[in-house]
Design a protein around this motif. Structure first.
Motif, short mmCIF file in Angstrom:
data_model
loop_
_atom_site.label_atom_id
_atom_site.label_comp_id
_atom_site.label_asym_id
_atom_site.label_seq_id
_atom_site.Cartn_x
_atom_site.Cartn_y
_atom_site.Cartn_z
N VAL A 57 34.23 -18.12 -32.24
CA VAL A 57 34.63 -18.78 -31.17
C VAL A 57 34.59 -20.37 -31.21
CG1 VAL A 57 34.02 -16.83 -29.66
CG2 VAL A 57 32.32 -18.33 -30.33
N TYR A 69 37.87 -20.43 -26.81
CA TYR A 69 38.61 -19.60 -27.77
C TYR A 69 37.95 -18.52 -28.46
CZ TYR A 69 42.17 -23.02 -26.30
OH TYR A 69 42.65 -23.92 -25.54
N LEU A 86 39.35 -17.71 -23.61
CA LEU A 86 38.11 -17.11 -22.80
C LEU A 86 38.20 -17.72 -21.39
CD1 LEU A 86 35.54 -17.22 -25.58
CD2 LEU A 86 37.19 -15.20 -24.97
N SER A 87 38.58 -19.00 -21.35
CA SER A 87 38.05 -19.69 -20.12
C SER A 87 39.25 -20.13 -19.28
CB SER A 87 37.45 -20.90 -20.36
OG SER A 87 37.88 -21.63 -21.36
N ARG A 117 31.93 -11.82 -21.47
CA ARG A 117 33.17 -11.02 -21.44
C ARG A 117 33.17 -9.91 -22.87
NH1 ARG A 117 39.23 -13.19 -22.02
NH2 ARG A 117 40.33 -11.16 -22.28
N LEU A 119 35.29 -8.23 -25.57
CA LEU A 119 36.74 -8.40 -26.14
C LEU A 119 36.97 -7.15 -27.36
CD1 LEU A 119 35.96 -12.14 -25.95
CD2 LEU A 119 38.54 -11.43 -25.21
N ALA A 124 35.76 -11.34 -17.56
CA ALA A 124 34.71 -11.89 -17.60
C ALA A 124 34.11 -11.74 -16.29
CB ALA A 124 35.14 -13.64 -17.65
#
Length: 392
Positions: A57, A69, A86-87, A117, A119, A124
């Protein structure tokens, strides 16, 4: 006696480890002169290994504002797969933790709140409605915890939460500050670990002494924490009447052996050479012992940065950081050799011409070391690079 025996057993772990390194891979697909990726996070948990899949990440500004990411690489894949964003809005300081069988949990700061979150898949969630920053994660068995710095009056204070995991859904079971009283100065950059006995240890950077001092607290049940204590055994003060003290910062924690904990941080007690890397050990007594310097004498006369410690239940332990002892910033590591940290070794692909820095690392179940770092080039921009190593 039992704790002393455990400590001796862990100190007997191999005297010096050597490594065989893979060829490096580039993690991020977007790089260029105007793209700036960052690997900064509380406890430096930027890479994890889940089964045979590596997850990394980071945050970068490829879309004009900072976003977080995750990129994954299954063992059978020759390269990292396309990253997952992610955001949805401005995002900072993501962390990632392995859940097993190719699954991960990630956490990050977005729009002034900390989120998490599962994955792949998963949705999230906010971990708190309060303003919050610098989230990190820790896991042992089915016990998943998060820690972050949450606004409380004028300052941030450290909060620890137990998280519940049901399939791909996360929820907060309970959350409470480590210290019940309102903070009198800033607290931040928490490091978190769940030991083999399911106790929880949290360390953080604290300004109550008018300079940065890492403090630490333990909890047997994840709810009631002990009084905060200094992680450092150097009680710094002003020098020639100047300043409040030399300071120390950015603690990191890792599991060490069956029930122990290792801590590594940056320490400026030798203030003329800048920050050094220091370590301390808790063999299972929930008390950290004397501080040890990690870098060798070749690194004594320059500052070290971005230190992290990684360990496992087998007693393996590695510290990593970057410094410029060879003229440019390189990534270095030191193995615990049974009595001290051994000779510093440059990560082959993360050293030499150019600037390599900001390492994050993880040990997998077989003891292989996975390292990610920033590789800066004035023409090509900054790439996130990855390599793994096996012990010879």
């Amino acid at each position: 006696m039992r704790a002393a025996a455990l400590l001796l057993a862990m100190l007997a772990w191999p005297a010096q480890a050597a490594w065989t390194w893979s060829e490096p891979l580039t993690v991020n697909s977007a790089h260029g002169a105007a793209v700036f990726p960052h690997l900064e996070s509380a406890n430096r948990r930027g890479v994890a290994v889940s089964g045979d899949t590596v997850g990394v990440v980071w945050e970068d500004n490829r879309d004009g504002n900072p976003q977080c990411y995750l990129a994954m690489k299954p063992a059978a894949a020759a390269a990292f797969l396309a990253e997952v964003r992610l955001s949805a809005s401005d995002c900072f300081e993501p962390v990632v933790l392995a859940l097993g069988r190719g699954r991960f949990v990630a956490a990050w700061e977005e729009a002034g709140r900390v989120h998490a979150r599962i994955l792949p898949g998963g949705t999230a969630i906010r971990l708190t409605e309060a303003e919050s920053v610098q989230v990190t994660l820790a896991l042992h068995g089915d016990r998943l915890y998060a820690a972050w710095a949450e606004q409380a009056g004028r300052f941030h204070r450290i909060v620890v939460a137990r998280l519940a995991l049901a399939n791909d859904a996360l929820s907060v079971m309970r959350a409470q500050p480590v210290e019940a009283q309102m903070p009198s100065e800033e607290q931040g950059w928490p490091a978190l670990v769940v030991a083999g006995d399911d106790s929880v240890t949290v360390a953080w950077e604290d300004r109550r002494y008018r300079h940065s001092v890492p403090l630490v607290s333990h909890s047997g049940d994840g709810q009631t924490f002990t009084a905060s204590a200094r992680l450092t055994d150097h009680k710094s003060g002003s020098v020639d009447g100047l300043g409040a003290g030399s300071g120390a910062m950015r603690p990191t924690l890792a599991n060490w052996g069956e029930n122990g904990i290792a801590a590594v941080w940056l320490d400026k007690r030798d203030f003329l050479s800048g920050y050094d890397v220091y370590a301390a050990f808790d063999p299972g007594t929930r008390r950290f012992g004397p501080n040890l310097r990690v870098q060798d004498s070749f690194g004594d006369n320059m500052a070290q940065w971005h230190a992290q410690v990684v360990g496992d239940a087998a007693g393996r332990l590695v510290a990593l950081w970057d410094d410029a002892r060879d003229g440019t910033s390189d990534v270095w590591l030191a193995d615990w050799n049974g009595e001290a940290f051994g000779d510093n070794i440059a990560v082959p692909a993360a050293s030499g011409p150019g600037a390599q820095s900001d390492p994050v690392a993880a040990l997998d179940a077989a003891g292989s070391l996975h390292v990610v770092w920033l590789d800066r080039d004035q023409q090509a921009g900054t790439r996130i690079r990855y390599a793994h190593a096996e012990r010879k």
